[in-house]
Design a protein around this motif. Structure first.
Motif, PDB file in Angstrom:
ATOM      1  N   GLY A 139      54.010  43.230  33.518  1.00  0.00           N
ATOM      2  CA  GLY A 139      54.308  44.333  34.214  1.00  0.00           C
ATOM      3  C   GLY A 139      55.778  44.584  33.692  1.00  0.00           C
ATOM      4  N   ARG A 140      56.271  45.726  34.031  1.00  0.00           N
ATOM      5  CA  ARG A 140      57.962  46.272  34.027  1.00  0.00           C
ATOM      6  C   ARG A 140      58.558  45.541  35.017  1.00  0.00           C
ATOM      7  NH1 ARG A 140      60.802  46.320  31.877  1.00  0.00           N
ATOM      8  NH2 ARG A 140      62.100  48.098  31.410  1.00  0.00           N
ATOM      9  N   ASP A 141      58.025  45.731  36.246  1.00  0.00           N
ATOM     10  CA  ASP A 141      58.784  45.266  37.509  1.00  0.00           C
ATOM     11  C   ASP A 141      58.791  43.828  37.833  1.00  0.00           C
ATOM     12  OD1 ASP A 141      59.607  47.864  37.932  1.00  0.00           O
ATOM     13  OD2 ASP A 141      58.070  48.177  39.576  1.00  0.00           O
ATOM     14  N   ALA A 142      57.711  43.202  37.293  1.00  0.00           N
ATOM     15  CA  ALA A 142      57.166  41.856  37.596  1.00  0.00           C
ATOM     16  C   ALA A 142      56.108  41.312  36.707  1.00  0.00           C
ATOM     17  CB  ALA A 142      56.605  41.567  39.178  1.00  0.00           C
ATOM     18  N   ASP A 143      56.203  40.101  36.441  1.00  0.00           N
ATOM     19  CA  ASP A 143      55.113  39.513  35.422  1.00  0.00           C
ATOM     20  C   ASP A 143      53.887  39.524  36.231  1.00  0.00           C
ATOM     21  OD1 ASP A 143      54.161  38.307  33.268  1.00  0.00           O
ATOM     22  OD2 ASP A 143      54.781  36.181  33.975  1.00  0.00           O
ATOM     23  N   GLY A 144      52.927  39.848  35.277  1.00  0.00           N
ATOM     24  CA  GLY A 144      51.549  39.942  35.572  1.00  0.00           C
ATOM     25  C   GLY A 144      50.968  41.306  35.660  1.00  0.00           C
ATOM     26  N   ALA A 145      50.038  41.679  36.800  1.00  0.00           N
ATOM     27  CA  ALA A 145      49.257  42.888  37.043  1.00  0.00           C
ATOM     28  C   ALA A 145      50.145  44.012  37.527  1.00  0.00           C
ATOM     29  CB  ALA A 145      48.268  42.670  37.965  1.00  0.00           C
ATOM     30  N   ARG A 146      49.798  45.137  37.382  1.00  0.00           N
ATOM     31  CA  ARG A 146      50.551  46.300  38.048  1.00  0.00           C
ATOM     32  C   ARG A 146      49.401  47.059  38.852  1.00  0.00           C
ATOM     33  NH1 ARG A 146      50.269  50.505  33.766  1.00  0.00           N
ATOM     34  NH2 ARG A 146      48.608  50.081  32.395  1.00  0.00           N
ATOM     35  N   TYR A 147      49.999  47.858  39.564  1.00  0.00           N
ATOM     36  CA  TYR A 147      49.399  48.634  40.448  1.00  0.00           C
ATOM     37  C   TYR A 147      49.018  50.083  39.636  1.00  0.00           C
ATOM     38  CZ  TYR A 147      50.726  46.491  44.586  1.00  0.00           C
ATOM     39  OH  TYR A 147      51.089  45.403  45.560  1.00  0.00           O
ATOM     40  N   SER A 148      47.534  50.465  39.918  1.00  0.00           N
ATOM     41  CA  SER A 148      47.119  51.735  39.066  1.00  0.00           C
ATOM     42  C   SER A 148      47.868  52.876  39.497  1.00  0.00           C
ATOM     43  CB  SER A 148      45.664  51.842  39.450  1.00  0.00           C
ATOM     44  OG  SER A 148      45.113  52.882  38.813  1.00  0.00           O
ATOM     45  N   SER A 149      48.212  53.713  38.365  1.00  0.00           N
ATOM     46  CA  SER A 149      48.939  54.858  38.941  1.00  0.00           C
ATOM     47  C   SER A 149      47.978  55.976  39.982  1.00  0.00           C
ATOM     48  CB  SER A 149      49.013  55.797  37.555  1.00  0.00           C
ATOM     49  OG  SER A 149      49.866  55.006  36.565  1.00  0.00           O
ATOM     50  N   LEU A 150      48.716  56.809  40.648  1.00  0.00           N
ATOM     51  CA  LEU A 150      48.018  57.633  41.527  1.00  0.00           C
ATOM     52  C   LEU A 150      46.929  58.515  40.683  1.00  0.00           C
ATOM     53  CD1 LEU A 150      47.865  58.655  44.349  1.00  0.00           C
ATOM     54  CD2 LEU A 150      49.547  60.583  43.542  1.00  0.00           C
ATOM     55  N   ILE A 151      47.313  58.692  39.684  1.00  0.00           N
ATOM     56  CA  ILE A 151      46.254  59.650  38.974  1.00  0.00           C
ATOM     57  C   ILE A 151      46.111  58.912  37.623  1.00  0.00           C
ATOM     58  CG2 ILE A 151      45.542  61.762  37.635  1.00  0.00           C
ATOM     59  CD1 ILE A 151      47.004  63.380  39.688  1.00  0.00           C
ATOM     60  N   PHE A 152      44.995  58.545  37.213  1.00  0.00           N
ATOM     61  CA  PHE A 152      44.824  57.387  36.199  1.00  0.00           C
ATOM     62  C   PHE A 152      43.601  57.808  35.332  1.00  0.00           C
ATOM     63  CE2 PHE A 152      43.103  53.387  34.658  1.00  0.00           C
ATOM     64  CZ  PHE A 152      44.295  52.958  33.643  1.00  0.00           C
ATOM     65  N   ASP A 185      55.163  42.028  44.322  1.00  0.00           N
ATOM     66  CA  ASP A 185      54.523  41.174  43.463  1.00  0.00           C
ATOM     67  C   ASP A 185      54.090  41.510  42.010  1.00  0.00           C
ATOM     68  OD1 ASP A 185      55.081  38.866  45.095  1.00  0.00           O
ATOM     69  OD2 ASP A 185      53.128  39.341  46.156  1.00  0.00           O
ATOM     70  N   TYR A 186      54.003  43.092  42.043  1.00  0.00           N
ATOM     71  CA  TYR A 186      53.546  43.841  41.153  1.00  0.00           C
ATOM     72  C   TYR A 186      54.097  44.911  40.755  1.00  0.00           C
ATOM     73  CZ  TYR A 186      49.547  40.614  42.502  1.00  0.00           C
ATOM     74  OH  TYR A 186      48.816  39.585  42.974  1.00  0.00           O
ATOM     75  N   THR A 187      54.157  45.579  39.455  1.00  0.00           N
ATOM     76  CA  THR A 187      54.885  46.655  38.988  1.00  0.00           C
ATOM     77  C   THR A 187      54.283  47.823  39.900  1.00  0.00           C
ATOM     78  OG1 THR A 187      54.907  45.897  36.913  1.00  0.00           O
ATOM     79  CG2 THR A 187      55.250  48.092  37.003  1.00  0.00           C
ATOM     80  N   ARG A 188      55.020  48.870  40.270  1.00  0.00           N
ATOM     81  CA  ARG A 188      54.923  49.903  40.796  1.00  0.00           C
ATOM     82  C   ARG A 188      53.941  51.072  40.363  1.00  0.00           C
ATOM     83  NH1 ARG A 188      60.755  51.812  41.278  1.00  0.00           N
ATOM     84  NH2 ARG A 188      60.774  50.240  39.601  1.00  0.00           N
ATOM     85  N   PRO A 189      53.302  51.731  40.947  1.00  0.00           N
ATOM     86  CA  PRO A 189      52.395  52.681  40.267  1.00  0.00           C
ATOM     87  C   PRO A 189      53.081  53.880  39.847  1.00  0.00           C
ATOM     88  CG  PRO A 189      52.244  52.829  42.804  1.00  0.00           C
ATOM     89  CD  PRO A 189      53.273  51.639  42.358  1.00  0.00           C
TER      90      PRO A 189
END
Length: 480
Positions: A139-152, A185-189
């Protein structure tokens, strides 16, 4: 369902469409005697739809407090059955519609009424975790997973996200605060992210307060982004406006962006992950863009550009109180290339730098990048630029032993600020030519004399994205 749609192609009379409209008006006339009233809308879209529904049909409540994530997803899931039957449209009526992340479907239009506001939920559980992008490795903010975007959306064909300038409000303050405090802990949406898809239109909306990037088409082709107003506090972290990423055949036009980061950031993957994935961004048009970004660039190329960036054409660009006009960001370890970039017609007011290139951007996803992966920067063209109240004309820093080459700058007038730097052109490890540039450029970009540069000319051919047309679409909403 409450809505009905019809279409006619621009400059072409569709007899069946006209007959459909006439039949509808006859129906409206009959039903009007039963006290039925209709709202009528028309909008521009790449394709019109045969079926439609309102999110309120699926239990949605636009009161600003009811969570509508399930209602939006149920509506999309229901409408997905019409993908092969003329497509579908989901209408968002006036109101304040609180929702978390929901997924789109193919042959689909999401339409926001002018008085509709989508409010991004501040409940992290409303944003499912998804894998890092393969061209980033993390992820750009943190290693690992990221939050799904609001509209995906993922693996889609023919998607339109539009409206009558309705609003999508990411309510990003909570996310910015947690990010600054290191509590995520995860990249922002993002507000809108579409992946591995083709024939995408995002238009005629106002996007505000995104938790991070606003519009992120990635691994897509045939993308049109137009008529957007994007607003975020200028000190909000990483609220980039529009980030085409490993995309082919993209057009960005007629957008107004106030941002805490780059207004448009062109990307294609990060270090060894982007090199391995190998998908460049190419055939990109950017025009009639207005930008305010005091700490970042109007147009940035990179820094994640390891899959390559080529054939970028930007024109009619206006910027006020922004850090730099066009910035190329790269570093040892990036690999890839930025080449065949053409920019003309920039009007800039209150800038730190007009032109900025850096080969030592530095940021890496991990320590596994290849120190021998040297980026190639070549054939970069700027012409017809007027700038006022500028601190420094240019900061051009290539890579030692790997200069940025083929830089061409022509017909540029830069008015200096009262606190301007004594050294106006700081150039290292670059090569190119200039003509009719004031103040006088550095010796590494020698002046060729008036009218002597043809290399800076903007390409005369058109890219395939110019052939992506818009139809006039209609829908009618019944009111009792």
């Amino acid at each position: 369902m409450e809505l009905w749609t019809s279409a006619r192609r621009s400059k072409v009379i569709d007899v069946r469409g006209v007959l459909g409209v006439l039949v509808l008006f006859y129906t409206i006339g009959v039903e009007s005697r039963k006290s039925v009233k209709w709202d009528y809308f028309e909008y521009g879209a790449s394709n019109c739809r045969a079926h439609s529904a309102s999110v309120s049909d699926f239990g949605g409540v636009g009161d600003g407090t009811t969570e509508n994530t399930k209602a939006f997803q149920a509506a999309v899931d229901h409408l997905s059955q019409f993908s092969s039957k003329g497509g579908s449209l989901l209408y968002v009526p006036p109101g304040r519609w609180l929702t978390g992340s929901f997924n789109l479907t193919s042959y689909f239009t999401l339409y926001l009424d002018k008085d509709a506001v989508l409010l991004g939920s501040q409940n992290e559980s409303e944003y499912p975790l998804i894998e890092p992008l393969p061209s980033y490795g993390r992820g750009r903010d943190a290693d690992g997973a990221r939050y799904s975007s609001l509209i995906f959306g993922n693996n889609l064909t023919d998607v339109v996200i539009t409206g009558a300038n309705g609003t999508i409000d990411g309510q990003g303050e909570l996310w910015w605060t947690k990010f600054r405090a290191g509590k995520l802990d995860y990249t922002r949406p993002y507000l809108i992210e579409i992946m591995f898809s083709t024939d995408i239109q995002i238009s005629n909306l106002t996007l505000i307060n995104s938790p991070s990037w606003n519009v992120h088409p990635v691994y897509c082709s045939n993308v049109v982004v137009q008529g957007l107003t994007i607003l975020a506090p200028v000190k909000s972290p990483n609220t980039d406006g529009i980030n085409p990423d490993s995309c082919t055949n993209t057009r960005i036009q007629d957008c107004y962006i106030v941002s805490g980061d780059d207004c448009v950031a062109v990307k294609s993957g990060w270090d060894e992950y982007g090199i391995s994935f190998g998908m460049p961004t190419k055939q990109l048009v950017i025009r009639r863009l207005t930008c305010i970004s005091p700490t970042s660039a109007v147009i940035a190329l990179g820094s994640e550009m390891s899959g390559g960036i080529e054939d970028v054409r930007a024109e009619d660009i206006t910027a006020i109180d922004s850090e730099s006009g066009v910035r190329i960001k790269t570093a040892v370890g990036r690999g890839g290339y930025v080449k065949d970039v053409y920019v003309r017609g920039m009007t800039l007011k209150t800038m730190k730098w007009v032109f900025w290139m850096t080969g030592n951007y530095g940021s890496h996803p991990d320590n596994n990048y290849d120190p021998n992966a040297i980026p190639v920067i070549q054939n970069i063209n700027y012409r017809d630029v007027v700038a006022e109240n500028v601190t420094m004309a240019a900061k051009l820093e290539g890579i030692a032993g790997d200069p940025f080459t083929g830089i061409c700058i022509s017909n540029v007038t830069i008015g200096l600020a009262q606190n301007s730097k004594k050294l106006q052109w700081n150039c290292t490890d670059v090569a190119g030519i200039t003509s009719e540039v004031n103040p006088k450029p550095c010796d590494l970009l020698p002046d060729q004399g008036q009218g002597k540069i043809e290399e800076c000319n903007f390409p005369e051919d058109s890219l395939p994205v110019e052939n992506m047309g818009v139809q006039t679409c209609y829908f009618f909403r019944k009111r009792w």
